[in-house]
Design a protein around this motif. Structure first.
Motif, PDB file in Angstrom:
ATOM      1  N   ILE A 173    -127.514  32.919  54.393  1.00 34.20           N
ATOM      2  CA  ILE A 173    -128.467  31.819  54.323  1.00 34.20           C
ATOM      3  C   ILE A 173    -127.785  30.691  53.553  1.00 34.20           C
ATOM      4  O   ILE A 173    -127.389  30.862  52.403  1.00 34.20           O
ATOM      5  CB  ILE A 173    -129.769  32.232  53.612  1.00 34.20           C
ATOM      6  N   GLU A 174    -127.644  29.548  54.226  1.00 36.72           N
ATOM      7  CA  GLU A 174    -127.096  28.373  53.555  1.00 36.72           C
ATOM      8  C   GLU A 174    -128.229  27.410  53.257  1.00 36.72           C
ATOM      9  O   GLU A 174    -128.984  27.029  54.155  1.00 36.72           O
ATOM     10  CB  GLU A 174    -126.037  27.677  54.414  1.00 36.72           C
ATOM     11  N   ILE A 175    -128.336  27.002  52.000  1.00 33.80           N
ATOM     12  CA  ILE A 175    -129.403  26.094  51.573  1.00 33.80           C
ATOM     13  C   ILE A 175    -128.848  24.672  51.506  1.00 33.80           C
ATOM     14  O   ILE A 175    -127.841  24.415  50.862  1.00 33.80           O
ATOM     15  CB  ILE A 175    -129.946  26.501  50.189  1.00 33.80           C
ATOM     16  N   GLY A 176    -129.508  23.756  52.195  1.00 35.18           N
ATOM     17  CA  GLY A 176    -129.098  22.361  52.169  1.00 35.18           C
ATOM     18  C   GLY A 176    -127.726  22.118  52.759  1.00 35.18           C
ATOM     19  O   GLY A 176    -126.838  21.593  52.080  1.00 35.18           O
ATOM     20  N   PRO A 177    -127.498  22.470  54.028  1.00 35.57           N
ATOM     21  CA  PRO A 177    -126.174  22.341  54.638  1.00 35.57           C
ATOM     22  C   PRO A 177    -125.705  20.906  54.851  1.00 35.57           C
ATOM     23  O   PRO A 177    -124.510  20.668  55.040  1.00 35.57           O
ATOM     24  CB  PRO A 177    -126.334  23.058  55.983  1.00 35.57           C
ATOM     25  N   GLY A 178    -126.622  19.939  54.839  1.00 28.08           N
ATOM     26  CA  GLY A 178    -126.222  18.542  54.983  1.00 28.08           C
ATOM     27  C   GLY A 178    -125.510  18.269  56.290  1.00 28.08           C
ATOM     28  O   GLY A 178    -126.050  18.490  57.373  1.00 28.08           O
ATOM     29  N   LEU A 179    -124.268  17.805  56.213  1.00 28.83           N
ATOM     30  CA  LEU A 179    -123.489  17.457  57.399  1.00 28.83           C
ATOM     31  C   LEU A 179    -122.904  18.678  58.101  1.00 28.83           C
ATOM     32  O   LEU A 179    -122.380  18.558  59.206  1.00 28.83           O
ATOM     33  CB  LEU A 179    -122.348  16.509  57.017  1.00 28.83           C
ATOM     34  N   GLY A 180    -122.969  19.841  57.456  1.00 29.02           N
ATOM     35  CA  GLY A 180    -122.478  21.063  58.086  1.00 29.02           C
ATOM     36  C   GLY A 180    -121.028  21.400  57.791  1.00 29.02           C
ATOM     37  O   GLY A 180    -120.436  22.252  58.460  1.00 29.02           O
ATOM     38  N   THR A 181    -120.444  20.788  56.773  1.00 29.08           N
ATOM     39  CA  THR A 181    -119.038  21.045  56.436  1.00 29.08           C
ATOM     40  C   THR A 181    -118.833  22.496  56.013  1.00 29.08           C
ATOM     41  O   THR A 181    -117.936  23.182  56.513  1.00 29.08           O
ATOM     42  CB  THR A 181    -118.577  20.098  55.313  1.00 29.08           C
TER      43      THR A 181
END
Length: 276
Positions: free
Chosen positions: A47-55
């Motif tokens: 689970i990734e929280i707050g991935p933003g741009l997806g880097t």
């Protein structure tokens, strides 16, 4: 194209302006990103929280069995959906992580995240109350040091005791502010939190335990007698401290997790005896 160039390209392509209200700072350092993801394997759901741009998402997608990316910002969700539309192991959820039932979407997942600094404590508190056992997060360095401090030391705060009750924690790397777009005002650290199989101390009333700790640290310069007398009758508290062999003049910030547990259990016991 390196990660810095890729980040700038995506920001320009989608006309992205980091949202200060959501604490958006985009990490572009390859080594730091790899360090955050270093413990992820092909057997893992992440689970990734707050991935933003997806880097970071792109790195996790190559390493993990499945990535569940939880993003609040609708604009970022659209970017993520386009960027990862050909990936069959990336699921994107638009929601506030504080409102997501983590145990329902992935009960045995690992959590990896570059957390928004303004809600770091709330997210950590939530995660420690789930079935998640493995958490790697990038957070403000000062908060990282507080989380990983030893109870009773100068850098410790209420969050120190909360984390130590549930888990072991350590700083595995520091990240300079120059590695972000835009650069935050503070330095950052990568922290590894590993849930214990058993809680650090035995308390009969967890809510009371954390209320006592929180009350103490909102008035940390006061003596333990004066700080806790706002929630425990002073005469009752004097007897409890005497039984715990804690001086009335001691500051609560110097107490161990075990000592707070003793105070909690004795106060809880006295309350139950009153009812009887």
């Amino acid at each position: 194209m390196n990660i810095f160039e890729e980040t700038k390209y995506i920001m320009n392509k989608y006309d992205v302006h980091p949202n200060k209200r959501l604490g958006q700072n985009f990490l572009f350092d390859e080594q730091s990103l790899q360090t955050i993801a270093q413990d992820v394997t092909k057997e893992d759901t992440v689970i990734e929280i707050g991935p933003g741009l997806g880097t970071l998402t792109a790195i996790l997608a190559e390493k993990a069995n499945k990535v569940i990316a939880v993003e609040l910002d609708a604009k970022m969700v659209k970017i993520l959906e386009e960027r990862f539309k050909l990936y069959n192991n990336v699921q994107i959820i638009q929601d506030d992580i504080l409102h997501v039932n983590i145990d329902k979407i992935a009960p045995k997942a690992k959590v990896v995240a570059n957390l928004p600094y303004y809600i770091t404590t709330s997210i950590i508190t939530k995660l420690l109350n789930t079935n998640i056992k493995d958490i790697t997060i990038l957070i403000q360095k000062e908060v990282a040091e507080r989380i990983c401090a030893e109870p009773g030391t100068k850098k410790a705060g209420a969050i120190t005791y909360y984390v130590k009750y549930y888990a072991d924690s350590k700083i595995i790397a520091n990240v300079p502010k120059e590695y972000f777009i835009p650069s935050p005002e503070v330095e950052s650290s990568i922290v590894k939190i590993t849930k214990k199989d058993e809680k650090a101390v035995k308390v009969n009333n967890e809510k009371l335990f954390f209320d006592i700790i929180k009350t103490n640290f909102t008035q940390r310069r006061k003596t333990i007698l004066n700080s806790l007398s706002s929630i425990i009758d002073k005469e009752v508290l004097k007897n409890i401290l005497k039984e715990c062999k804690i001086e009335e003049s001691e500051r609560g910030e110097n107490l161990s997790l075990e000592q707070f547990a003793m105070i909690t259990n004795l106060f809880d016991k006295s309350n139950k005896e009153k009812v009887i």
